[in-house]
Design an enzyme around this catalytic site. Structure first.
Site, mmCIF file in Angstrom:
data_model
loop_
_atom_site.group_PDB
_atom_site.id
_atom_site.type_symbol
_atom_site.label_atom_id
_atom_site.label_comp_id
_atom_site.label_asym_id
_atom_site.label_seq_id
_atom_site.Cartn_x
_atom_site.Cartn_y
_atom_site.Cartn_z
ATOM 1 C CG ASP A 114 21.541 -45.475 -41.147
ATOM 2 O OD1 ASP A 114 22.675 -45.950 -41.297
ATOM 3 O OD2 ASP A 114 20.619 -45.675 -41.957
ATOM 4 C CG ASP A 131 20.084 -44.048 -45.109
ATOM 5 O OD1 ASP A 131 21.316 -43.965 -45.208
ATOM 6 O OD2 ASP A 131 19.508 -45.030 -44.613
ATOM 7 C CD GLU A 132 25.479 -43.251 -42.616
ATOM 8 O OE1 GLU A 132 26.547 -43.184 -42.034
ATOM 9 O OE2 GLU A 132 25.298 -43.924 -43.658
#
Ligand code: TTP
Ligand code: MG
Length: 363
Positions: free
Chosen positions: A13, A119-120
Site C-alpha cells: 500500500d 495504490d494497493e
C-alpha cells in the site's frame, strides 16, 4: 508443485499516495502539510479530501473529510504558529500512470498479483518458501520502488490476505511488517476490532455494546454467540478474529493479464524439463485466457526465479495481436532461452520457478 507449501501473501500500500506524488514532483511542497482534494474555496468549498500527507494528518485532516472541515483545521493550525497547508486539486491521470508503473514493478517480481485499488495490491509469493525470504523480497521491492519512483510504501506479509492487509497498515509510513503463521494470534490480540476489514461502524457499535473493542476480546466470544447476533457474518467474524482467510490472490475485474507460475520440486537447469514445464504452463495460461473470454494478447512475459531467489522477467510485445496456444508457447520459449545461457544467467544458476503471463489483452 506449490500445493503443500504454506501460503505467503504480500500486501503493498503506497503511503499518502496522491499527496506523495505531488510532494515528489513539486519540491516547493516538500515537508509542507499537503491536502489533495476538492477546492476549499476559502472554507466554503463543497466536496471532500482525497488524501493528506502525514504533515497535514497531524492537523487531524484525513481522506473523505469535508474539504471545508480540512480548511478549518488548517487555519486553526496556522493560528497556532504551525506551517500553512497547501490545498491541491490533483491529477488523477498522473496518479494512474504512477500506479501503473508501480504495479509493473511488482508484476516483474511476482507472477500472481491482484491489484485492489490505485495504490494497493496483493501478491502470492508462497514460492519464496519461508517468511525470511519473503521479507527479503519485500525489502528489495520497497528499495526498487523508492529508487525508480522516489515514493515510499508499506508492506505487510502474512499467511493470508487478511493478515497481510492488516499488517501493511501497522507501521505506516515506509513500514514492513512480517507476521508468520505462529505469530498471527498474538499479532491480532491487542489490535482494535476495527482493523478487521468488514467491521465498520455498525458491527463496531454492536460489539462495543457487548464491551468488545479489541480482537483479544472478540476471540473470547463463542461461535454460537456470534452467529446468534450476526448470522453468517458472525461466523466470518469468528474466523477473522483468529486470522483465518483462505481467499486466493486472483486477478479480477477486467483482468489486464493472465498468468501462471510453477515452483519445481528441485531446482534445475535441465533444458528438457524447463521446456516441458514451460509448455504446460503456456497451455494452462492459454486455457484460462480463453475461458475468461479473451480474444487476443500482444505481450508475453516470462519470469524466472533462480535458486538464490534472484528474480528476473523478460517481456516481448508482438507487432500484431496473437491468439493461439502455439504462438504463446513459441514466444515464451524465446524468452526462456537467455535465462539458460550466458545472456541472462552468466553464473549458470539453477532455476527454482518459472512463470508465464500474457498482457495487452482484448476480449
Ligand atoms: P489510501 O491507501 O487509503 O490512502 P493513502 O495512500 O493516501 O494513505 P496511507 O498512507 O494511509 O495509505 O488511498 C490511496 C489513494 O486513494 C489516496 O492517496 C487518495 C485516494 N483516496 C481518495 O480519493 N478518497 C478516499 O476516501 C481514500 C481513502 C483514498
Ligand atoms: Mg495508501
Amino acid at each position: 508443485m506449490a500445493g503443500h507449501m504454506p501460503r505467503i501473501i504480500l500486501h503493498l500500500d503506497m503511503d499518502a499516495f496522491f499527496a506523495a506524488v505531488e510532494e515528489r514532483d513539486e519540491p516547493r511542497f516538500a515537508r509542507r502539510p499537503l491536502v489533495v482534494g476538492a477546492d476549499p474555496k476559502g472554507g466554503k468549498g463543497r466536496g471532500v479530501v482525497s488524501t493528506a500527507n502525514y504533515a497535514a494528518r497531524k492537523y487531524g485532516i484525513h481522506s473523505a473529510m469535508p474539504i471545508s472541515e480540512a480548511w478549518r483545521r488548517a487555519e486553526a493550525a496556522k493560528k497556532q504558529g504551525e506551517p500553512e497547508a497547501v490545498f491541491l486539486g490533483g491529477s488523477f491521470k498522473k496518479y494512474a500512470e504512477v500506479s501503473e508503473r508501480i504495479m509493473a514493478l511488482l508484476r516483474a517480481r511476482a507472477v500472481i498479483v491482484e491489484q485492489v485499488s490505485v495504490d494497493e495490491a496483493f501478491a502470492d509469493i508462497s514460492e519464496m518458501g519461508n517468511f525470511g525470504s519473503a521479507e527479503k523480497f519485500a525489502r528489495e521491492l520497497k528499495t526498487e520502488i523508492q529508487k525508480k519512483e522516489r515514493l515510499t510504501c508499506s508492506v505487510g506479509i502474512g499467511p493470508n490476505k487478511l493478515i497481510a492487509k492488516i499488517a501493511s497498515d501497522r507501521q505506516k509510513p515506509n513500514g514492513l511488517t512480517v507476521v508468520g503463521p505462529e505469530l498471527v494470534e498474538g499479532f491480532l490480540a491487542p489490535l482494535p476490532i476495527r482493523v478487521i476489514p468488514g467491521i465498520g461502524p455498525k458491527t463496531g457499535a454492536a460489539l462495543a455494546r457487548k464491551g468488545i473493542t479489541t480482537i483479544a476480546e472478540l476471540q473470547k466470544l463463542p461461535l454460537e454467540v456470534l452467529v446468534a447476533d450476526f448470522g453468517k457474518w458472525g461466523s466470518d467474524l469468528y474466523g477473522k478474529a483468529r486470522g483465518e482467510d483462505d481467499s486466493p490472490v486472483e486477478e479480477r475485474g477486467e483482468a489486464k493479464s493472465v498468468g501462471e507460475q510453477e515452483t519445481f520440486e528441485e531446482d534445475t537447469k535441465d533444458m528438457n524439463i524447463l521446456t516441458a514445464r514451460l509448455k504446460s504452463l503456456a497451455s494452462e495460461v492459454h486455457r484460462r485466457f480463453t475461458k475468461d473470454g479473451f480474444k487476443t494478447f500482444r505481450t508475453v512475459v516470462f519470469t524466472v526465479r533462480f535458486a538464490d531467489f534472484e528474480t528476473k522477467s523478460r517481456a516481448h510485445t508482438l507487432s500484431e495481436p496473437a491468439h493461439t496456444r502455439e504462438s504463446l508457447e513459441f514466444e515464451a520459449l524465446k524468452l526462456l532461452l537467455p535465462f539458460i545461457d550466458r545472456r541472462e544467467n552468466p553464473k549458470g544458476k539453477k532455476i527454482r520457478l518459472i512463470g508465464v503471463r500474457v498482457e495487452k489483452l482484448t476480449s
